[in-house]
Design a protein around this motif. Structure first.
Motif, PDB file in Angstrom:
ATOM      1  N   LEU A 186      -8.550  -8.028 -13.712  1.00 22.74           N
ATOM      2  CA  LEU A 186      -7.636  -7.732 -12.603  1.00 22.74           C
ATOM      3  C   LEU A 186      -8.404  -7.124 -11.444  1.00 22.74           C
ATOM      4  N   LYS A 187      -8.150  -7.678 -10.263  1.00 25.33           N
ATOM      5  CA  LYS A 187      -8.748  -7.165  -9.037  1.00 25.33           C
ATOM      6  C   LYS A 187      -7.660  -7.138  -7.980  1.00 25.33           C
ATOM      7  N   LYS A 188      -7.164  -5.942  -7.680  1.00 28.93           N
ATOM      8  CA  LYS A 188      -6.060  -5.837  -6.743  1.00 28.93           C
ATOM      9  C   LYS A 188      -6.567  -5.678  -5.316  1.00 28.93           C
ATOM     10  N   ALA A 189      -5.748  -6.171  -4.372  1.00 33.66           N
ATOM     11  CA  ALA A 189      -6.154  -6.132  -2.967  1.00 33.66           C
ATOM     12  C   ALA A 189      -6.028  -4.729  -2.379  1.00 33.66           C
ATOM     13  N   ARG A 190      -5.038  -3.968  -2.824  1.00 31.92           N
ATOM     14  CA  ARG A 190      -4.820  -2.647  -2.236  1.00 31.92           C
ATOM     15  C   ARG A 190      -4.202  -1.710  -3.268  1.00 31.92           C
ATOM     16  N   PHE A 210       1.719  -6.560  -8.126  1.00 35.98           N
ATOM     17  CA  PHE A 210       0.961  -5.453  -8.710  1.00 35.98           C
ATOM     18  C   PHE A 210       1.103  -4.256  -7.784  1.00 35.98           C
ATOM     19  N   GLY A 211       1.514  -3.118  -8.354  1.00 39.12           N
ATOM     20  CA  GLY A 211       1.699  -1.920  -7.557  1.00 39.12           C
ATOM     21  C   GLY A 211       0.597  -0.908  -7.784  1.00 39.12           C
ATOM     22  N   PRO A 212       0.831   0.352  -7.407  1.00 41.10           N
ATOM     23  CA  PRO A 212      -0.195   1.394  -7.543  1.00 41.10           C
ATOM     24  C   PRO A 212      -0.421   1.769  -9.006  1.00 41.10           C
ATOM     25  N   ASP A 213      -1.639   2.205  -9.315  1.00 41.21           N
ATOM     26  CA  ASP A 213      -1.936   2.714 -10.650  1.00 41.21           C
ATOM     27  C   ASP A 213      -1.258   4.063 -10.853  1.00 41.21           C
ATOM     28  N   VAL A 214      -0.997   4.393 -12.119  1.00 38.84           N
ATOM     29  CA  VAL A 214      -0.407   5.692 -12.451  1.00 38.84           C
ATOM     30  C   VAL A 214      -1.185   6.316 -13.597  1.00 38.84           C
ATOM     31  N   GLN A 215      -0.997   7.612 -13.758  1.00 41.31           N
ATOM     32  CA  GLN A 215      -1.598   8.347 -14.867  1.00 41.31           C
ATOM     33  C   GLN A 215      -0.529   8.661 -15.900  1.00 41.31           C
ATOM     34  N   ARG A 275       3.789 -12.747   0.910  1.00 46.01           N
ATOM     35  CA  ARG A 275       2.567 -11.997   0.633  1.00 46.01           C
ATOM     36  C   ARG A 275       2.043 -11.391   1.938  1.00 46.01           C
ATOM     37  N   VAL A 276       1.559 -10.157   1.821  1.00 42.85           N
ATOM     38  CA  VAL A 276       1.023  -9.432   2.968  1.00 42.85           C
ATOM     39  C   VAL A 276      -0.432  -9.828   3.174  1.00 42.85           C
ATOM     40  N   SER A 277      -0.821 -10.038   4.428  1.00 47.45           N
ATOM     41  CA  SER A 277      -2.191 -10.422   4.749  1.00 47.45           C
ATOM     42  C   SER A 277      -3.166  -9.297   4.437  1.00 47.45           C
ATOM     43  N   ALA A 278      -4.449  -9.633   4.428  1.00 47.22           N
ATOM     44  CA  ALA A 278      -5.482  -8.646   4.088  1.00 47.22           C
ATOM     45  C   ALA A 278      -5.477  -7.453   5.040  1.00 47.22           C
ATOM     46  N   ASP A 279      -5.191  -7.694   6.316  1.00 44.30           N
ATOM     47  CA  ASP A 279      -5.185  -6.583   7.280  1.00 44.30           C
ATOM     48  C   ASP A 279      -3.827  -5.896   7.368  1.00 44.30           C
ATOM     49  N   GLY A 280      -2.848  -6.400   6.651  1.00 45.76           N
ATOM     50  CA  GLY A 280      -1.540  -5.770   6.618  1.00 45.76           C
ATOM     51  C   GLY A 280      -0.668  -6.037   7.823  1.00 45.76           C
ATOM     52  N   GLY A 338       0.814  -1.209   0.000  1.00 47.61           N
ATOM     53  CA  GLY A 338       0.000   0.000   0.000  1.00 47.61           C
ATOM     54  C   GLY A 338       0.847   1.259   0.000  1.00 47.61           C
ATOM     55  N   GLY A 339       0.271   2.359  -0.501  1.00 44.83           N
ATOM     56  CA  GLY A 339       1.004   3.624  -0.574  1.00 44.83           C
ATOM     57  C   GLY A 339       2.214   3.489  -1.467  1.00 44.83           C
ATOM     58  N   ASP A 340       3.390   3.836  -0.933  1.00 46.38           N
ATOM     59  CA  ASP A 340       4.639   3.690  -1.665  1.00 46.38           C
ATOM     60  C   ASP A 340       5.497   2.581  -1.057  1.00 46.38           C
ATOM     61  N   THR A 341       4.865   1.646  -0.356  1.00 44.98           N
ATOM     62  CA  THR A 341       5.598   0.650   0.419  1.00 44.98           C
ATOM     63  C   THR A 341       5.530  -0.741  -0.204  1.00 44.98           C
ATOM     64  N   PHE A 342       6.690  -1.377  -0.266  1.00 46.32           N
ATOM     65  CA  PHE A 342       6.802  -2.751  -0.749  1.00 46.32           C
ATOM     66  C   PHE A 342       7.581  -3.579   0.266  1.00 46.32           C
TER      67      PHE A 342
END
Length: 451
Positions: A447-451, A399-404, A183-188, A66-70
């Motif tokens: 595609l359905k991303k978790a976060r 899969f990371g964050p979407d971009v424009q 893999r990170v859990s659903a609650d992080g 999430g955010g800018d974190t991997f």
């Protein structure tokens, strides 16, 4: 009338083609493999003389938090330096994962974005229960128990002799750990880690690295005759995973309910190195229930020779489809040019379980259908990357964050390598690499991303 219909059809096709953007390279970045991670307490030299906190192998696994974190994870540590074949040149490296901050910033350069990843944390993995370490006598090595052990913390180790020879390879008290998927859990709050030695599948507290849970995997993955030397372990068994080729890839479905692991190559009872089908294992996180499915490997051998690809990673597209990283061993680090790095799409909802089946012929008949989604070598080459610098070991996907870009929304696929803790290879720099691929909905429908 026919001309109008034809013109309309051609126009619609042209517009549809224009609307679909080909997958493209958006950014590249690297972390210097000469550097060190943030675990200063492990900096002392290992048995092979390499610093215990060398910043290498980070791309064995990757997940987006999430955010800018991997979260990036190396494997069992530096074992490319030959020093002791009895333990396959492995050392008492403490397995760990890293928290990395990485933000895509628009650029006017040759690629549309720049990326400057920063390491923000290093977390060592440990068990609150005492673990079994090798005494080192047969290899003329010191005891394998980490000096950091104490106060109810027993750290895992990359050294191959950390096992109980009287028990199966899935024994959760074995100290040896070769982590290959995270893999990170659903609650992080927690992470799931897959391992090649057992194979094992663990859940750990994300903040502390403490093991919280061990999942019971199918017994047909185990080997019963254990050895610190891989070739001896293979020759001593007729069933189970190949030595150091256990659960290589790991995915978590976007709903956070199911883990999906994949074995790197065919099991011994399914043909081993000559087997063309490997196994996928699904795990219901709540109940622990498992099912197995067959995945067909590709023969990349030449002149009639059989040489099957291996599996390095998978990531969930949605709750029933997966993207599988299937590759050869060619590229930087192998002295050759990269050729086969395919990310294939599969649908487990259309596959038949193989839980009770054994043997290549039996499971091949049930193998899931795969279709090519991304050809990484083609994408990187088109993006200006020299094929000779494409890493041989592409092992992490997320899969990371979407971009424009140009007024359009693009999804991102982050691809990382395992550099084997070698700062140089084939006469070139061999850093920890990150490649960011941009694509749209038409490239990967559903595609359905978790976060």
């Amino acid at each position: 009338m026919r001309r109008s219909v034809l013109f309309l059809s051609v126009t619609c096709f042209t517009l549809a083609a224009a609307a679909q953007a080909e997958p493209r390279l958006l950014a590249t970045a690297s972390l210097d493999a000469h550097g060190h991670d943030l675990s200063a307490e492990t900096a002392a030299p290992l048995e092979n003389g390499v610093a215990g906190n060398l910043l290498g192998g980070m791309g064995s696994a990757l997940d987006y938090a999430g955010g800018d974190t991997f979260i990036a994870m190396p494997d069992r540590g530096p074992n490319a330096n030959k020093y002791n074949p009895v333990v396959d040149d492995t050392a008492s490296y403490i397995p760990r994962y890293h928290t990395v901050t990485a933000k895509l910033v628009p650029s006017t350069g040759p690629l549309p974005f720049t990326l400057s990843p920063q390491l923000s944390a290093t977390t060592l993995m440990w068990s609150p229960e005492a673990l079994v370490y090798g005494d080192g006598k047969s290899a003329s090595l010191p005891d394998g128990a980490p000096k950091l052990n104490g106060k109810g913390r027993f750290y895992f180790t990359g050294r191959s002799d950390g096992f109980d020879p009287k028990k199966a390879s899935s024994n959760p008290l074995d100290a040896r750990l070769d982590p290959e998927g995270i893999r990170v859990s659903a609650d992080g709050k927690t992470v799931f880690v897959s391992d090649e030695y057992g194979p094992h599948l663990y859940q750990l507290d994300r903040a502390t690295g403490r093991r919280l849970r061990t999942f019971t995997l199918p017994a047909n993955l185990d080997v019963m005759a254990l050895s610190a030397h891989g070739e001896d372990e293979i020759s001593g068994n007729t069933s189970g995973r190949e030595a150091n080729k256990g659960m290589e890839g790991l995915a978590i479905t976007p709903d956070g309910k199911t883990l999906v692991g994949i074995i790197q190559t065919a099991l011994l009872q399914d043909g081993g190195a000559k087997g063309g089908v490997t196994r996928i294992v699904t795990v219901d996180i709540a109940s622990g229930a498992t099912h197995e499915y067959a995945y067909p490997l590709t023969n990349v051998g030449k002149d009639g020779k059989v040489k099957f690809t291996g599996i390095s990673e998978m990531v969930a597209i949605n709750d029933h489809e997966l993207l599988v990283d299937e590759r050869d061993g060619k590229g930087l680090g192998d002295g050759t040019q990269a050729v086969f790095k395919h990310f294939n799409r599969i649908d487990l909802s259309k596959a038949e379980p193989i839980d009770s089946l054994s043997g290549a012929d039996a499971i091949s008949a049930k193998a899931v259908t795969k279709t090519l989604a991304f050809d990484l070598v083609a994408i990187l080459t088109k993006g200006g990357v020299d094929p000779a610098t494409i890493p041989a070991k592409i092992e992490g996907l997320a899969f990371g964050p979407d971009v424009q870009l140009d007024g359009k929304t693009l999804h991102t696929l982050w691809v990382v390598n395992d550099n084997d803790f070698l700062a140089e290879a084939d006469g070139r720099d061999n850093p920890n690499r990150i490649f960011v691929i941009g694509f749209d909905d038409a490239d990967l429908p559903g595609l359905k991303k978790a976060r």
